[in-house]
Write a protein that holds these residues in place. Structure first.
Motif, mmCIF file in Angstrom:
data_model
loop_
_atom_site.group_PDB
_atom_site.id
_atom_site.type_symbol
_atom_site.label_atom_id
_atom_site.label_comp_id
_atom_site.label_asym_id
_atom_site.label_seq_id
_atom_site.Cartn_x
_atom_site.Cartn_y
_atom_site.Cartn_z
ATOM 1 N N TRP A 111 19.372 57.132 -6.098
ATOM 2 C CA TRP A 111 18.632 57.478 -4.889
ATOM 3 C C TRP A 111 18.168 58.898 -5.274
ATOM 4 O O TRP A 111 19.259 59.974 -5.414
ATOM 5 N N ARG A 112 17.032 59.304 -5.243
ATOM 6 C CA ARG A 112 16.180 60.379 -5.837
ATOM 7 C C ARG A 112 16.333 61.468 -4.289
ATOM 8 O O ARG A 112 15.993 60.818 -3.211
ATOM 9 N N PHE A 113 16.082 62.534 -4.692
ATOM 10 C CA PHE A 113 15.804 63.803 -3.233
ATOM 11 C C PHE A 113 16.983 63.499 -2.345
ATOM 12 O O PHE A 113 16.643 63.352 -1.078
ATOM 13 N N ASN A 114 18.302 63.234 -2.812
ATOM 14 C CA ASN A 114 19.107 63.110 -1.930
ATOM 15 C C ASN A 114 19.880 64.474 -1.378
ATOM 16 O O ASN A 114 20.911 64.975 -1.926
ATOM 17 N N THR A 115 19.182 64.918 -0.481
ATOM 18 C CA THR A 115 19.721 66.184 -0.024
ATOM 19 C C THR A 115 20.980 66.447 0.364
ATOM 20 O O THR A 115 21.484 65.755 1.261
ATOM 21 N N GLY A 116 21.700 67.686 0.059
ATOM 22 C CA GLY A 116 22.933 67.825 0.606
ATOM 23 C C GLY A 116 24.241 67.048 -0.491
ATOM 24 O O GLY A 116 25.314 67.435 0.114
ATOM 25 N N VAL A 117 23.717 66.194 -1.125
ATOM 26 C CA VAL A 117 25.015 65.353 -1.554
ATOM 27 C C VAL A 117 25.756 65.949 -2.479
ATOM 28 O O VAL A 117 27.099 65.723 -2.408
ATOM 29 N N PRO A 118 25.387 67.190 -3.068
ATOM 30 C CA PRO A 118 26.695 67.838 -3.950
ATOM 31 C C PRO A 118 27.811 68.524 -3.012
ATOM 32 O O PRO A 118 28.825 68.539 -3.399
ATOM 33 N N GLY A 119 27.586 68.576 -1.784
ATOM 34 C CA GLY A 119 28.511 69.151 -0.913
ATOM 35 C C GLY A 119 28.921 68.172 0.200
ATOM 36 O O GLY A 119 29.728 68.562 1.215
ATOM 37 N N ALA A 120 28.522 67.026 0.163
ATOM 38 C CA ALA A 120 28.844 66.058 1.367
ATOM 39 C C ALA A 120 30.194 65.460 1.051
ATOM 40 O O ALA A 120 30.566 64.961 -0.238
ATOM 41 N N GLN A 121 30.486 64.734 2.074
ATOM 42 C CA GLN A 121 31.941 64.141 1.833
ATOM 43 C C GLN A 121 31.729 62.543 1.991
ATOM 44 O O GLN A 121 32.453 61.922 1.449
ATOM 45 N N TRP A 122 30.416 62.095 2.597
ATOM 46 C CA TRP A 122 30.134 60.831 2.812
ATOM 47 C C TRP A 122 28.526 60.901 2.392
ATOM 48 O O TRP A 122 27.815 61.841 2.662
ATOM 49 N N ASN A 123 28.229 59.591 2.021
ATOM 50 C CA ASN A 123 26.687 59.440 1.675
ATOM 51 C C ASN A 123 26.161 57.935 2.080
ATOM 52 O O ASN A 123 27.200 56.958 2.295
ATOM 53 N N ILE A 124 25.069 58.028 3.018
ATOM 54 C CA ILE A 124 24.471 56.611 3.256
ATOM 55 C C ILE A 124 23.543 56.475 2.690
ATOM 56 O O ILE A 124 22.663 56.930 2.032
ATOM 57 N N HIS A 125 23.646 55.119 1.717
ATOM 58 C CA HIS A 125 22.711 54.545 0.884
ATOM 59 C C HIS A 125 21.930 53.240 1.381
ATOM 60 O O HIS A 125 22.716 52.406 2.041
ATOM 61 N N ALA A 126 20.650 53.475 1.396
ATOM 62 C CA ALA A 126 19.818 52.284 1.929
ATOM 63 C C ALA A 126 19.671 51.637 0.533
ATOM 64 O O ALA A 126 19.490 51.828 -0.471
ATOM 65 N N ALA A 127 19.951 50.019 0.815
ATOM 66 C CA ALA A 127 19.647 49.034 -0.217
ATOM 67 C C ALA A 127 19.290 47.664 0.267
ATOM 68 O O ALA A 127 19.519 47.208 1.404
ATOM 69 N N MET A 128 18.659 46.811 -0.785
ATOM 70 C CA MET A 128 18.333 45.494 -0.362
ATOM 71 C C MET A 128 19.240 44.606 -0.846
ATOM 72 O O MET A 128 19.919 44.658 -1.813
ATOM 73 N N VAL A 129 19.627 43.525 0.199
ATOM 74 C CA VAL A 129 20.409 42.384 -0.233
ATOM 75 C C VAL A 129 19.838 41.151 -0.128
ATOM 76 O O VAL A 129 18.626 40.916 0.715
ATOM 77 N N GLU A 130 19.949 40.322 -1.133
ATOM 78 C CA GLU A 130 19.446 38.850 -1.029
ATOM 79 C C GLU A 130 20.227 37.921 -0.737
ATOM 80 O O GLU A 130 21.239 37.676 -1.171
ATOM 81 N N HIS A 131 20.080 37.223 0.657
ATOM 82 C CA HIS A 131 20.906 36.234 1.211
ATOM 83 C C HIS A 131 20.850 34.740 0.270
ATOM 84 O O HIS A 131 19.665 34.566 -0.283
ATOM 85 N N PRO A 132 21.823 33.844 0.522
ATOM 86 C CA PRO A 132 21.924 32.807 -0.130
ATOM 87 C C PRO A 132 20.587 32.017 0.398
ATOM 88 O O PRO A 132 20.212 31.235 -0.397
ATOM 89 N N ASP A 133 19.856 32.235 1.338
ATOM 90 C CA ASP A 133 18.650 31.325 2.045
ATOM 91 C C ASP A 133 17.203 32.077 1.195
ATOM 92 O O ASP A 133 16.284 31.518 1.606
ATOM 93 N N GLY A 134 17.657 33.003 0.533
ATOM 94 C CA GLY A 134 16.206 33.730 0.037
ATOM 95 C C GLY A 134 15.751 34.854 0.716
ATOM 96 O O GLY A 134 14.933 35.352 0.270
ATOM 97 N N ARG A 135 16.271 34.938 1.696
ATOM 98 C CA ARG A 135 15.897 36.111 2.712
ATOM 99 C C ARG A 135 16.316 37.595 2.112
ATOM 100 O O ARG A 135 17.622 37.685 1.768
ATOM 101 N N HIS A 136 15.520 38.607 2.192
ATOM 102 C CA HIS A 136 15.649 39.841 1.877
ATOM 103 C C HIS A 136 16.102 40.801 2.942
ATOM 104 O O HIS A 136 15.376 40.555 3.994
ATOM 105 N N GLU A 137 16.999 41.448 3.091
ATOM 106 C CA GLU A 137 17.362 42.492 4.053
ATOM 107 C C GLU A 137 17.719 43.832 3.740
ATOM 108 O O GLU A 137 18.470 43.937 2.722
#
Length: 391
Positions: free
Chosen positions: A137-163
């Motif tokens: 993830w580019r442009f991840n502001t503040g990550v050098p001093g953060a304790q936690w980070n939220i990552h957006a990501a895609m998952v493909e379900h068994p039925d082929g649906r992406h979420e």
């Protein structure tokens, strides 16, 4: 806007006292490409990073208007510190939308710094008990001093649906590149973060329902007063950074202009020149207009949250469009003052040039660029769909 509560007022007073230090540390912050430790420590002591943490975990749980005023004030001292504080505070609020077990982990210390990469440039694979997270993830502001980070990501379900899903992970589980080197907002440490086969338990993953603050399995799902519409809340906490930078530029200009001659002319005091007077008034009025708009959307957001309601599409579009206007107008105010400044303004030791570069850089943020924001608002005003999910 209602007067600040006692705790918010105490935080604000401490931040005001810190502003000269934040400004004085500006060049070192730029040279490091990351925040000076003293700045973080001052705001930590002031309670800034407890602003959006729920009270039950030792936080201040401040309303969005109070958060906005604090962020505005921080940004008058240092735009990089203001932008990072905005990310850490708003992402901590997002963490309050996660299931109880995740909240207990994230908010264990009362004060917390949470960063986030919200472009879904990663993937998640379902495994027993959770997911495997991979991506960068580019442009991840503040990550050098953060304790936690939220990552957006895609998952493909068994039925082929992406979420699209949002994984919350400790920053110790990810790697952070040393690749942030920008001409403006230089100290935000907006580096690339990478996750490689990171296990994320299911209770630290939420889906897109988080956009409407509707995530279930959490103690505060029905609590009134803080369940804002996510995108509108994010925008409302971004706007004060631009306003704080513009206020700082106006103050810095008026402080320096007294008694300054206009070179190669007969004007011995620039304040006496009508063009200077008109330009300063125009800049000040742009900032005042931004302030008036922000007070209105903050009021509407809080009234809706207090009633346990979400904003309407029209109200969300208004917030996005007006925040876009604030970005545009605040930048214009700084540009106007820069254009009538003396040549010495370009010296790196001059704080004004930093405000000019910072607001120029931050005005290019994809979610906040005026053109896209005003387009979405204008479409709704004309009876059309917003044309974007990001309202």
């Amino acid at each position: 806007m209602s007067p600040l509560g006692t705790e918010a007022q105490q935080v604000l007073e401490a931040v005001r006292e810190a502003v000269p230090t934040l400004r004085r540390n500006g060049m070192e912050t730029e040279n490091r490409r990351w925040l000076v430790d003293e700045n973080i420590e001052l705001l930590e002591k002031a309670g800034v990073f407890r602003a959006a943490v729920p009270e039950r975990f030792g936080g201040l749980d401040l309303p969005v208007a109070d958060q906005a005023e604090i962020l505005d004030t921080i940004s008058r001292g240092c735009a990089s510190m203001g932008w990072v504080s905005m990310v850490w505070i708003s992402s901590a609020w997002i963490a309050s939308l996660y299931p109880d077990r995740a909240q207990e982990e994230v908010f264990a210390g009362g004060s917390v710094r949470v960063s986030g990469g919200f472009t879904p440039s990663g993937t998640m694979t379902p495994v027993d008990g959770g997911y495997r997270l991979n991506g960068s993830w580019r442009f991840n502001t503040g990550v050098p001093g953060a304790q936690w980070n939220i990552h957006a990501a895609m998952v493909e379900h068994p039925d082929g649906r992406h979420e699209e899903l949002f994984a919350l992970v400790p920053t110790e589980d990810i790697t952070i590149a040393d690749d942030w080197d920008a001409f403006g907002a230089s100290g935000t440490g907006s580096a690339t973060s990478t996750a490689k086969d990171v296990f994320v338990p299911a209770h630290r993953v939420v889906d897109a329902s988080v956009y409407d603050a509707a995530t279930g399995d959490r103690w505060n799902a029905e609590v009134k007063g803080r369940n804002y519409s996510l995108l509108s809340y994010i925008l409302a906490t971004c706007a004060p950074v631009y306003m704080g930078i513009a206020r700082s530029a106006l103050a810095l200009f008026t402080e320096r202009v007294a008694g300054k001659a206009i070179t190669y002319t007969n004007w011995t005091d620039q304040r006496e020149h009508p063009h200077t007077q008109i330009t300063v008034a125009r800049a000040a009025n742009r900032i005042a207009a931004c302030d008036a708009l922000s007070r209105d959307w903050l009021r509407v957001m809080q009234e809706r949250a207090d009633r346990g309601e979400q904003l309407t599409v029209e109200e969300k579009a208004t917030v996005r469009g007006q925040v876009g206007y604030v970005v545009e107008a605040a930048k214009e105010a700084v540009q106007m003052l820069f254009d009538i400044s003396s040549a010495s303004t370009i010296m790196r030791g001059n704080h004004f040039q930093r405000a000019f570069r910072d607001i120029s850089a931050l005005s290019l943020h994809g979610l906040l660029t005026p053109t896209s924001s005003l387009e979405a608002h204008g479409r709704v005003l004309l009876g059309l769909e917003p044309g974007t999910d990001y309202i």
